[in-house]
Design a protein around this motif. Structure first.
Motif, PDB file in Angstrom:
ATOM      1  N   VAL A   1      37.773 -12.208  -5.650  1.00 11.50           N
ATOM      2  CA  VAL A   1      39.071 -11.703  -6.084  1.00 11.50           C
ATOM      3  C   VAL A   1      39.859 -11.152  -4.892  1.00 11.50           C
ATOM      4  O   VAL A   1      41.088 -11.210  -4.871  1.00 11.50           O
ATOM      5  CB  VAL A   1      38.944 -10.660  -7.225  1.00 11.50           C
ATOM      6  CG1 VAL A   1      38.498  -9.312  -6.713  1.00 11.50           C
ATOM      7  CG2 VAL A   1      40.251 -10.536  -7.988  1.00 11.50           C
ATOM      8  N   ASN A   2      39.177 -10.678  -3.875  1.00  9.92           N
ATOM      9  CA  ASN A   2      39.845 -10.141  -2.694  1.00  9.92           C
ATOM     10  C   ASN A   2      40.216 -11.231  -1.689  1.00  9.92           C
ATOM     11  O   ASN A   2      41.336 -11.265  -1.200  1.00  9.92           O
ATOM     12  CB  ASN A   2      38.958  -9.099  -2.012  1.00  9.92           C
ATOM     13  CG  ASN A   2      39.655  -8.410  -0.862  1.00  9.92           C
ATOM     14  OD1 ASN A   2      40.842  -8.149  -0.910  1.00  9.92           O
ATOM     15  ND2 ASN A   2      38.911  -8.134   0.174  1.00  9.92           N
ATOM     16  N   LEU A   3      39.281 -12.137  -1.401  1.00  9.98           N
ATOM     17  CA  LEU A   3      39.478 -13.089  -0.310  1.00  9.98           C
ATOM     18  C   LEU A   3      39.623 -14.540  -0.735  1.00  9.98           C
ATOM     19  O   LEU A   3      39.991 -15.374   0.080  1.00  9.98           O
ATOM     20  CB  LEU A   3      38.322 -12.980   0.690  1.00  9.98           C
ATOM     21  CG  LEU A   3      38.158 -11.626   1.363  1.00  9.98           C
ATOM     22  CD1 LEU A   3      36.905 -11.618   2.225  1.00  9.98           C
ATOM     23  CD2 LEU A   3      39.389 -11.275   2.183  1.00  9.98           C
ATOM     24  N   GLY A   4      39.284 -14.853  -1.964  1.00 12.11           N
ATOM     25  CA  GLY A   4      39.360 -16.230  -2.424  1.00 12.11           C
ATOM     26  C   GLY A   4      38.042 -16.971  -2.237  1.00 12.11           C
ATOM     27  O   GLY A   4      37.146 -16.530  -1.521  1.00 12.11           O
ATOM     28  N   VAL A   5      37.936 -18.104  -2.902  1.00 15.32           N
ATOM     29  CA  VAL A   5      36.704 -18.897  -2.907  1.00 15.32           C
ATOM     30  C   VAL A   5      36.360 -19.383  -1.501  1.00 15.32           C
ATOM     31  O   VAL A   5      35.205 -19.315  -1.073  1.00 15.32           O
ATOM     32  CB  VAL A   5      36.824 -20.088  -3.890  1.00 15.32           C
ATOM     33  CG1 VAL A   5      35.632 -21.021  -3.769  1.00 15.32           C
ATOM     34  CG2 VAL A   5      36.970 -19.585  -5.315  1.00 15.32           C
TER      35      VAL A   5
ATOM     36  N   SER B   1      30.878  -7.492  -9.775  1.00 17.58           N
ATOM     37  CA  SER B   1      29.721  -7.869  -8.965  1.00 17.58           C
ATOM     38  C   SER B   1      30.214  -8.030  -7.528  1.00 17.58           C
ATOM     39  O   SER B   1      31.421  -8.139  -7.280  1.00 17.58           O
ATOM     40  CB  SER B   1      29.122  -9.183  -9.468  1.00 17.58           C
ATOM     41  OG  SER B   1      30.012 -10.254  -9.189  1.00 17.58           O
ATOM     42  N   SER B   2      29.297  -8.081  -6.596  1.00 20.25           N
ATOM     43  CA  SER B   2      29.684  -8.306  -5.199  1.00 20.25           C
ATOM     44  C   SER B   2      30.417  -9.631  -5.046  1.00 20.25           C
ATOM     45  O   SER B   2      31.411  -9.733  -4.324  1.00 20.25           O
ATOM     46  CB  SER B   2      28.446  -8.294  -4.301  1.00 20.25           C
ATOM     47  OG  SER B   2      27.817  -7.049  -4.357  1.00 20.25           O
TER      48      SER B   2
ATOM     49  N   GLU C   1      48.243  -2.626  -1.806  1.00 15.97           N
ATOM     50  CA  GLU C   1      48.811  -3.211  -0.598  1.00 15.97           C
ATOM     51  C   GLU C   1      48.661  -4.724  -0.524  1.00 15.97           C
ATOM     52  O   GLU C   1      49.404  -5.383   0.166  1.00 15.97           O
ATOM     53  CB  GLU C   1      48.175  -2.585   0.631  1.00 15.97           C
ATOM     54  CG  GLU C   1      46.703  -2.903   0.751  1.00 15.97           C
ATOM     55  CD  GLU C   1      46.031  -2.083   1.833  1.00 15.97           C
ATOM     56  OE1 GLU C   1      46.656  -1.153   2.347  1.00 15.97           O
ATOM     57  OE2 GLU C   1      44.899  -2.391   2.149  1.00 15.97           O
ATOM     58  N   ASN C   2      47.688  -5.261  -1.222  1.00 21.35           N
ATOM     59  CA  ASN C   2      47.437  -6.697  -1.126  1.00 21.35           C
ATOM     60  C   ASN C   2      47.915  -7.446  -2.368  1.00 21.35           C
ATOM     61  O   ASN C   2      47.457  -8.539  -2.636  1.00 21.35           O
ATOM     62  CB  ASN C   2      45.951  -6.968  -0.917  1.00 21.35           C
ATOM     63  CG  ASN C   2      45.488  -6.434   0.421  1.00 21.35           C
ATOM     64  OD1 ASN C   2      46.202  -6.533   1.402  1.00 21.35           O
ATOM     65  ND2 ASN C   2      44.296  -5.868   0.461  1.00 21.35           N
ATOM     66  N   ALA C   3      48.821  -6.847  -3.115  1.00 19.94           N
ATOM     67  CA  ALA C   3      49.305  -7.499  -4.336  1.00 19.94           C
ATOM     68  C   ALA C   3      49.993  -8.810  -3.974  1.00 19.94           C
ATOM     69  O   ALA C   3      50.674  -8.915  -2.964  1.00 19.94           O
ATOM     70  CB  ALA C   3      50.306  -6.578  -5.058  1.00 19.94           C
TER      71      ALA C   3
ATOM     72  N   PRO D   1      42.760  -5.871 -11.645  1.00 18.99           N
ATOM     73  CA  PRO D   1      42.823  -4.421 -11.868  1.00 18.99           C
ATOM     74  C   PRO D   1      41.508  -3.711 -11.511  1.00 18.99           C
ATOM     75  O   PRO D   1      41.522  -2.583 -11.032  1.00 18.99           O
ATOM     76  CB  PRO D   1      43.137  -4.282 -13.354  1.00 18.99           C
ATOM     77  CG  PRO D   1      43.816  -5.566 -13.708  1.00 18.99           C
ATOM     78  CD  PRO D   1      43.149  -6.613 -12.849  1.00 18.99           C
ATOM     79  N   ARG D   2      40.393  -4.380 -11.737  1.00 16.47           N
ATOM     80  CA  ARG D   2      39.105  -3.776 -11.362  1.00 16.47           C
ATOM     81  C   ARG D   2      39.011  -3.635  -9.845  1.00 16.47           C
ATOM     82  O   ARG D   2      38.514  -2.642  -9.340  1.00 16.47           O
ATOM     83  CB  ARG D   2      37.946  -4.618 -11.886  1.00 16.47           C
ATOM     84  CG  ARG D   2      37.801  -4.583 -13.378  1.00 16.47           C
ATOM     85  CD  ARG D   2      36.601  -5.371 -13.803  1.00 16.47           C
ATOM     86  NE  ARG D   2      36.555  -5.526 -15.248  1.00 16.47           N
ATOM     87  CZ  ARG D   2      35.594  -6.135 -15.891  1.00 16.47           C
ATOM     88  NH1 ARG D   2      34.585  -6.667 -15.221  1.00 16.47           N
ATOM     89  NH2 ARG D   2      35.629  -6.243 -17.194  1.00 16.47           N
ATOM     90  N   ARG D   3      39.464  -4.644  -9.125  1.00 17.52           N
ATOM     91  CA  ARG D   3      39.450  -4.567  -7.664  1.00 17.52           C
ATOM     92  C   ARG D   3      40.351  -3.440  -7.187  1.00 17.52           C
ATOM     93  O   ARG D   3      40.007  -2.686  -6.289  1.00 17.52           O
ATOM     94  CB  ARG D   3      39.897  -5.884  -7.047  1.00 17.52           C
ATOM     95  CG  ARG D   3      39.895  -5.800  -5.526  1.00 17.52           C
ATOM     96  CD  ARG D   3      40.525  -7.028  -4.887  1.00 17.52           C
ATOM     97  NE  ARG D   3      40.693  -6.786  -3.477  1.00 17.52           N
ATOM     98  CZ  ARG D   3      41.735  -6.171  -2.941  1.00 17.52           C
ATOM     99  NH1 ARG D   3      42.715  -5.713  -3.689  1.00 17.52           N
ATOM    100  NH2 ARG D   3      41.814  -5.981  -1.644  1.00 17.52           N
ATOM    101  N   GLN D   4      41.530  -3.307  -7.794  1.00 19.72           N
ATOM    102  CA  GLN D   4      42.444  -2.228  -7.422  1.00 19.72           C
ATOM    103  C   GLN D   4      41.812  -0.865  -7.704  1.00 19.72           C
ATOM    104  O   GLN D   4      41.954   0.068  -6.915  1.00 19.72           O
ATOM    105  CB  GLN D   4      43.774  -2.391  -8.152  1.00 19.72           C
ATOM    106  CG  GLN D   4      44.543  -3.601  -7.667  1.00 19.72           C
ATOM    107  CD  GLN D   4      45.716  -3.946  -8.547  1.00 19.72           C
ATOM    108  OE1 GLN D   4      45.797  -3.546  -9.708  1.00 19.72           O
ATOM    109  NE2 GLN D   4      46.648  -4.718  -8.005  1.00 19.72           N
ATOM    110  N   ARG D   5      41.097  -0.762  -8.813  1.00 19.31           N
ATOM    111  CA  ARG D   5      40.386   0.478  -9.125  1.00 19.31           C
ATOM    112  C   ARG D   5      39.322   0.748  -8.062  1.00 19.31           C
ATOM    113  O   ARG D   5      39.157   1.881  -7.608  1.00 19.31           O
ATOM    114  CB  ARG D   5      39.745   0.412 -10.506  1.00 19.31           C
ATOM    115  CG  ARG D   5      38.969   1.675 -10.844  1.00 19.31           C
ATOM    116  CD  ARG D   5      38.450   1.664 -12.283  1.00 19.31           C
ATOM    117  NE  ARG D   5      37.767   2.919 -12.548  1.00 19.31           N
ATOM    118  CZ  ARG D   5      36.505   3.002 -12.927  1.00 19.31           C
ATOM    119  NH1 ARG D   5      35.776   1.916 -13.129  1.00 19.31           N
ATOM    120  NH2 ARG D   5      35.950   4.175 -13.147  1.00 19.31           N
ATOM    121  N   ALA D   6      38.607  -0.286  -7.652  1.00 17.79           N
ATOM    122  CA  ALA D   6      37.583  -0.123  -6.611  1.00 17.79           C
ATOM    123  C   ALA D   6      38.206   0.379  -5.315  1.00 17.79           C
ATOM    124  O   ALA D   6      37.627   1.241  -4.634  1.00 17.79           O
ATOM    125  CB  ALA D   6      36.840  -1.432  -6.375  1.00 17.79           C
TER     126      ALA D   6
END
Length: 164
Positions: free
Chosen positions: A67-71, A60-61, A161-163, A91-96
Motif C-alpha cells: 500500500v505504501n510502495l506498490g507491487v 500485515s507487513s 504527505e503521500n496522498a 486509511p490503515r496505513r495513514q493510521r500507522a
C-alpha cells in the motif's frame, strides 16, 4: 542531537535493535562514525515504532509495503508475488504513520530549540548530495518532527504527505 543522547531515558522495551544500537559506544575520536552510530539509533527507533504501528493498525507487513510502495517495489524488496493491496487499506496505513509519529515523539521532545535547529541543519547536509528517495523521505519526516510542535499529520493534512 547527533552529538548528544536524545534517546536517553526513552523506553526501549520491545525495541531490541534500537536498544542494541543505543548500547553501542559512540566513537569519541571519529565524528563521522559517531554520527553514523547516532543515525542508526534513530533509524532503529523509528523502524521498531513503525512495525508496531503497522500491526496495531491491522496491516500485515506485506500489505503495508504494497500500500505504501506498490507491487513492483515490494517485489524489489523481496516479497514474492505480493499482489496488489486494496485501496481500502490506505486509511490503515495513514493510521500507522500517525501512530509511528506518536511513538517517536518522546525521542524528539527532549530537544531544545537549538538542538532541533542543529539536527535540521545536519539532516539537510547529510541528504543534500544526491539523496535517495528513501533518505529524502526519512529526512523530511525527521526534520518535520523536530522543527514543529504540531504532529506531522496535522501539518500535512488529513490525507497525509503521500496522498495520491
Amino acid at each position: 542531537m547527533l552529538r548528544g543522547p536524545a534517546d536517553r531515558g526513552v523506553d526501549a522495551d520491545s525495541l531490541p535493535l534500537f536498544a542494541g544500537w543505543r548500547a553501542q559506544p559512540v566513537p569519541a575520536d571519529d565524528p563521522v562514525g559517531a554520527a553514523m552510530q547516532r543515525i542508526h539509533v534513530l533509524r532503529e527507533h523509528r523502524g521498531a515504532c513503525h512495525l508496531a504501528a503497522v500491526r496495531v493498525s491491522g496491516l500485515s507487513s506485506r500489505e503495508a509495503m504494497v500500500v505504501n510502495l506498490g507491487v513492483e517495489r515490494a517485489t524489489h524488496y523481496g516479497w514474492r508475488e505480493p499482489g496488489p493491496a486494496a485501496a481500502a487499506l490506505t486509511p490503515r496505513r495513514q493510521r500507522a504513520e500517525r501512530l509511528t509519529d506518536e511513538l517517536q515523539a518522546p525521542l524528539y521532545a527532549t530537544l531544545t530549540a537549538r538542538q532541533r535547529a542543529e539536527f535540521a541543519r545536519l539532516v539537510d547536509a547529510l541528504t543534500s548530495a544526491e539523496p535517495s528517495p528513501n533518505a529524502s523521505a526519512a529526512a523530511s519526516v525527521a526534520k518535520a518532527m523536530i522543527t514543529s510542535s504540531k504532529p506531522r499529520w496535522e501539518r500535512v493534512g488529513p490525507e497525509g504527505e503521500n496522498a495520491r
